[in-house]
Design an enzyme around this catalytic site. Structure first.
Site, PDB file in Angstrom:
ATOM      1  N   HIS A 177       1.016  -0.986   0.137  1.00 22.67           N
ATOM      2  CA  HIS A 177       0.200  -0.057   0.644  1.00 22.67           C
ATOM      3  C   HIS A 177       1.072   1.659  -0.007  1.00 22.67           C
ATOM      4  O   HIS A 177       0.630   2.296   0.470  1.00 22.67           O
ATOM      5  CB  HIS A 177      -0.593  -0.182   1.192  1.00 22.67           C
ATOM      6  N   CYS A 211       3.782  12.913  -7.933  1.00 28.33           N
ATOM      7  CA  CYS A 211       2.715  13.207  -8.028  1.00 28.33           C
ATOM      8  C   CYS A 211       1.294  13.468  -8.801  1.00 28.33           C
ATOM      9  O   CYS A 211       1.571  11.638  -8.992  1.00 28.33           O
ATOM     10  CB  CYS A 211       3.442  14.212  -9.861  1.00 28.33           C
ATOM     11  N   CYS A 268       4.030  19.393  -8.537  1.00 26.15           N
ATOM     12  CA  CYS A 268       5.083  19.114  -9.070  1.00 26.15           C
ATOM     13  C   CYS A 268       5.563  19.852 -10.074  1.00 26.15           C
ATOM     14  O   CYS A 268       5.218  20.686 -11.017  1.00 26.15           O
ATOM     15  CB  CYS A 268       4.131  17.549  -9.858  1.00 26.15           C
ATOM     16  N   GLY A 297      -1.812  -9.728  12.243  1.00 29.42           N
ATOM     17  CA  GLY A 297      -1.992  -8.255  12.504  1.00 29.42           C
ATOM     18  C   GLY A 297      -3.062  -7.209  11.599  1.00 29.42           C
ATOM     19  O   GLY A 297      -3.324  -6.184  11.417  1.00 29.42           O
ATOM     20  N   ASN A 299      -3.039 -13.053  15.720  1.00 28.68           N
ATOM     21  CA  ASN A 299      -3.519 -11.902  15.696  1.00 28.68           C
ATOM     22  C   ASN A 299      -4.121 -11.377  17.070  1.00 28.68           C
ATOM     23  O   ASN A 299      -4.022 -12.732  18.150  1.00 28.68           O
ATOM     24  CB  ASN A 299      -4.346 -12.158  14.463  1.00 28.68           C
TER      25      ASN A 299
HETATM   26  P1  OAD Z   1      -7.418  -3.452  10.860  1.00 32.44           P
HETATM   27  O1  OAD Z   1      -6.841  -2.569  11.115  1.00 32.44           O
HETATM   28  O2  OAD Z   1      -8.125  -3.874   9.340  1.00 32.44           O
HETATM   29  O3  OAD Z   1      -6.272  -5.116  11.339  1.00 32.44           O
HETATM   30  C1  OAD Z   1      -5.815  -5.113  12.053  1.00 32.44           C
HETATM   31  C2  OAD Z   1      -6.022  -6.178  12.803  1.00 32.44           C
HETATM   32  O4  OAD Z   1      -4.972  -6.232  13.656  1.00 32.44           O
HETATM   33  C3  OAD Z   1      -6.490  -6.866  13.691  1.00 32.44           C
HETATM   34  O5  OAD Z   1      -7.399  -8.047  12.960  1.00 32.44           O
HETATM   35  C4  OAD Z   1      -6.337  -6.732  15.436  1.00 32.44           C
HETATM   36  O6  OAD Z   1      -7.436  -7.816  15.627  1.00 32.44           O
HETATM   37  C5  OAD Z   1      -4.754  -6.962  14.927  1.00 32.44           C
HETATM   38  N1  OAD Z   1      -3.896  -6.327  16.190  1.00 32.44           N
HETATM   39  C6  OAD Z   1      -4.704  -5.383  16.907  1.00 32.44           C
HETATM   40  N2  OAD Z   1      -2.835  -5.272  17.802  1.00 32.44           N
HETATM   41  C7  OAD Z   1      -2.742  -6.211  17.867  1.00 32.44           C
HETATM   42  C8  OAD Z   1      -1.224  -6.593  17.854  1.00 32.44           C
HETATM   43  N3  OAD Z   1      -0.436  -6.400  19.383  1.00 32.44           N
HETATM   44  N4  OAD Z   1      -1.140  -7.870  17.657  1.00 32.44           N
HETATM   45  C9  OAD Z   1      -1.361  -8.830  16.437  1.00 32.44           C
HETATM   46  N5  OAD Z   1      -2.847  -8.151  16.057  1.00 32.44           N
HETATM   47  C10 OAD Z   1      -3.016  -7.456  16.129  1.00 32.44           C
HETATM   48  O7  OAD Z   1      -5.947  -3.719   9.490  1.00 32.44           O
HETATM   49  P2  OAD Z   1      -5.358  -4.167   8.567  1.00 32.44           P
HETATM   50  O8  OAD Z   1      -5.623  -5.264   8.381  1.00 32.44           O
HETATM   51  O9  OAD Z   1      -3.642  -3.504   8.058  1.00 32.44           O
HETATM   52  O10 OAD Z   1      -5.376   0.476   3.880  1.00 32.44           O
HETATM   53  O11 OAD Z   1      -6.071  -2.985   7.155  1.00 32.44           O
HETATM   54  C11 OAD Z   1      -5.352  -3.767   5.528  1.00 32.44           C
HETATM   55  C12 OAD Z   1      -6.266  -2.168   5.465  1.00 32.44           C
HETATM   56  O12 OAD Z   1      -7.052  -1.098   5.576  1.00 32.44           O
HETATM   57  C13 OAD Z   1      -4.763  -1.108   5.299  1.00 32.44           C
HETATM   58  O13 OAD Z   1      -3.822  -1.579   4.172  1.00 32.44           O
HETATM   59  C14 OAD Z   1      -5.477  -0.029   5.240  1.00 32.44           C
HETATM   60  C15 OAD Z   1      -6.425  -0.051   4.877  1.00 32.44           C
HETATM   61  O14 OAD Z   1      -7.910   1.144   5.197  1.00 32.44           O
HETATM   62  C16 OAD Z   1      -5.319   1.464   2.219  1.00 32.44           C
HETATM   63  O15 OAD Z   1      -4.957   2.463   3.352  1.00 32.44           O
HETATM   64  C17 OAD Z   1      -5.163   1.243   1.363  1.00 32.44           C
HETATM   65 ZN    ZN Z   2       4.145  15.560 -12.506  1.00 30.34          ZN
END
Ligand code: OAD
Ligand code: ZN
Length: 249
Positions: free
Chosen positions: A122, A130, A149, A189, A215
């Site tokens: 991501h 830009c 830019c 996570g 997780n």
């Molecule tokens: P989420 O916030 O959706 O999920 C976080 C996960 O981490 C959950 O399943 C929690 O249970 C777990 N968690 C929390 N604390 C933890 C710890 N200390 N150890 C292990 N696990 C833990 O985040 P992502 O799955 O990364 O995208 O989200 C995916 C994408 O959604 C992100 O990259 C972002 C977001 O919108 C964009 O911005 C494009």
């Molecule tokens: Zn440009």
């Protein structure tokens, strides 16, 4: 420390015999550094609207709002440190034959922890580019100005992937290739809600890999893993690495 968490022998056995380990990380791996996750009850999307802050439409209609928010998140990321989970993954890379991390995180904490083979699904919030021609932009972003830019005059944006945008093509291709060729896949996570990243564990399993999820909570993709450790990654990963070192020493 080992007594706090039971890790099944099969996990360490499989890890010790693995020749190619692929890791997918999400916001949870950085939670113990003090970077908020997105979908936990106190997460970013509980307070902010992703369509306003993390989409092309949002940026078009209110670039200043988007910039202020990213600058705030940058300041947070700058002020925190990699945690024991990031450090354990960097150590794991040093002791196994072939290893890669695909991260959905934009915070560069894996790299700061010393991981070498990290690919960003991501993008990251450290760099800017830009909006129109993708040219990287290296100047500092000053408060209350909307940078342009130098090449084409287009608007400068953070180098992240927003909702509705494609992932960097080569990184996604590498991730799919590695997920389908590895023999051990670790999902750490991530809620598994955002595709295509969330499809990588299943791809690995379909191609014969042993999959472990770490997780703090159960997720929608927990069940497709052969093993689950429901604990904070900053606690589980150092224990796993220690057990693996004891076994292979
Ligand atoms: P989420 O916030 O959706 O999920 C976080 C996960 O981490 C959950 O399943 C929690 O249970 C777990 N968690 C929390 N604390 C933890 C710890 N200390 N150890 C292990 N696990 C833990 O985040 P992502 O799955 O990364 O995208 O989200 C995916 C994408 O959604 C992100 O990259 C972002 C977001 O919108 C964009 O911005 C494009
Ligand atoms: Zn440009």
């Amino acid at each position: 420390m080992l007594k706090e968490l039971e890790i099944a022998d099969i996990i360490i056995d499989k890890l010790a015999n693995a020749s190619h380990i692929v890791v997918l990380t999400g916001a949870g791996v950085s939670a113990e550094s003090g970077v908020k996750t997105f979908r936990d009850p106190d997460g970013i999307w509980a307070k902010f609207n992703p369509q306003e802050l993390a989409s092309i439409d949002g940026f078009m209609s209110n670039p200043k709002l988007v910039w202020d928010w990213y600058q705030e998140r940058r300041a947070i990321v700058d002020s925190v440190l990699p945690n024991t989970g990031h450090l354990a993954l960097a150590e794991l890379e040093r002791i196994v034959p072939k290893f890669s991390i695909y991260t959905q995180n934009v915070d560069k904490l894996h790299q700061r922890a010393g991981s070498q083979n990290v690919q960003e699904l991501h993008g990251n919030i450290i760099e800017n580019k830009c909006f129109d021609c993708n040219e990287p932009y290296f100047d500092n972003i000053e408060k209350d100005t909307l940078p342009k830019c130098k090449k084409c005059g287009g608007r400068i944006r953070p180098n992240v992937v927003w909702f509705g945008e494609m992932l960097p093509e080569q990184v996604l291709r590498n991730a799919e290739r590695d997920a389908s060729h590895c023999d051990f896949f670790i999902t750490i996570g991530t809620s598994g809600e955002v595709y295509p990243a969330a499809g990588l564990p299943e791809l690995a399993v379909r191609n014969g890999a042993f999959a472990l999820e770490i997780n703090a909570n159960k997720t929608n993709i927990s069940r497709l893993h052969q093993a689950n450790i429901f604990a904070p990654s900053g606690l589980a990963l150092p224990v796993i690495v220690e057990l693996l070192k004891n076994k292979t020493r």
